[in-house]
Design a protein around this motif. Structure first.
Motif, PDB file in Angstrom:
ATOM      1  N   TYR A  40      89.030  76.631  56.923  1.00 27.03           N
ATOM      2  CA  TYR A  40      88.099  76.207  55.666  1.00 27.03           C
ATOM      3  C   TYR A  40      86.659  75.874  56.359  1.00 27.03           C
ATOM      4  N   TYR A  85      84.759  78.783  57.433  1.00 33.59           N
ATOM      5  CA  TYR A  85      84.077  79.876  57.103  1.00 33.59           C
ATOM      6  C   TYR A  85      83.027  78.791  56.341  1.00 33.59           C
ATOM      7  N   LEU A  86      83.274  77.245  55.975  1.00 34.17           N
ATOM      8  CA  LEU A  86      82.192  77.024  55.156  1.00 34.17           C
ATOM      9  C   LEU A  86      81.214  77.067  56.779  1.00 34.17           C
ATOM     10  N   GLN A  87      81.238  77.071  57.348  1.00 28.41           N
ATOM     11  CA  GLN A  87      80.090  76.436  58.608  1.00 28.41           C
ATOM     12  C   GLN A  87      79.276  77.790  58.686  1.00 28.41           C
ATOM     13  N   VAL A 114      79.494  80.872  55.935  1.00 28.50           N
ATOM     14  CA  VAL A 114      78.681  80.318  54.957  1.00 28.50           C
ATOM     15  C   VAL A 114      76.641  79.614  55.194  1.00 28.50           C
ATOM     16  N   SER A 115      77.393  78.471  55.896  1.00 32.64           N
ATOM     17  CA  SER A 115      75.677  77.903  55.526  1.00 32.64           C
ATOM     18  C   SER A 115      74.715  78.514  56.549  1.00 32.64           C
ATOM     19  N   THR A 173      82.014  76.683  44.473  1.00 32.29           N
ATOM     20  CA  THR A 173      82.245  74.676  44.312  1.00 32.29           C
ATOM     21  C   THR A 173      83.337  75.195  44.088  1.00 32.29           C
ATOM     22  N   VAL A 181      85.444  75.584  47.141  1.00 30.66           N
ATOM     23  CA  VAL A 181      85.223  74.304  48.298  1.00 30.66           C
ATOM     24  C   VAL A 181      85.779  73.540  47.380  1.00 30.66           C
ATOM     25  N   LEU A 211      76.983  70.723  47.711  1.00 30.55           N
ATOM     26  CA  LEU A 211      76.217  71.362  48.416  1.00 30.55           C
ATOM     27  C   LEU A 211      75.527  72.449  48.291  1.00 30.55           C
TER      28      LEU A 211
END
Length: 139
Positions: free
Chosen positions: A39, A42-44, A46-47, A107, A110, A132
């Motif tokens: 998780y 993946y969010l890193q 996207v960032s 959202t 996440v 976010l």
């Protein structure tokens, strides 16, 4: 003699139970760590995509694409059913943040990741969206 044998048998059974419970708990802990790392990875990605925006054909762009694909595969493998479902909803909308529907889907995804990784800890979707995406983008 019987007491000694029963005592020894009790110690052996206790040690075996402790071994199996410890092994089971270690497996669950490892799975939880792998899931949370997928998780976070993946969010890193996207960032990085949102903040750096490398050209897709550049070396950086291809590396980021490969890391993103790897994280997505690990989320699909280790993620809970709720996370995979929320992820699919976000992907169906194009996996971008251009519309309020896409931002809400991101959202929600996440939020599902957060609940899964933290064992049910929830937060208001509106608050999560502001954290976010920023106050100016929140719906």
């Amino acid at each position: 003699m019987t007491t000694a044998i029963l005592s020894l048998l009790g110690v052996i059974v206790g040690a075996m139970l402790q071994f199996f419970f410890a092994r089971h708990l270690e497996g669950k802990r490892h799975h939880r760590e792998v899931r949370a790392k997928a998780y976070a990875d993946y969010l890193q990605c996207v960032s990085e995509l949102a903040n750096v925006q490398p050209q897709r054909q550049s070396v950086e762009g291809r590396q980021l694409g490969a890391r993103t694909a790897d994280a997505k595969c690990r989320v699909s493998l280790y993620g809970s059913a709720a996370v995979v479902s929320a992820f699919a909803s976000f992907e169906r909308l194009g996996a971008t943040m251009n519309t309020s529907e896409q931002r809400s889907a991101f959202t929600a995804m996440v939020g599902a990741m957060r609940e899964d990784a933290l064992g049910g800890s929830s937060v208001q979707a509106a608050d999560l969206e502001i954290v976010l995406l920023g106050a100016h983008d929140a719906t």
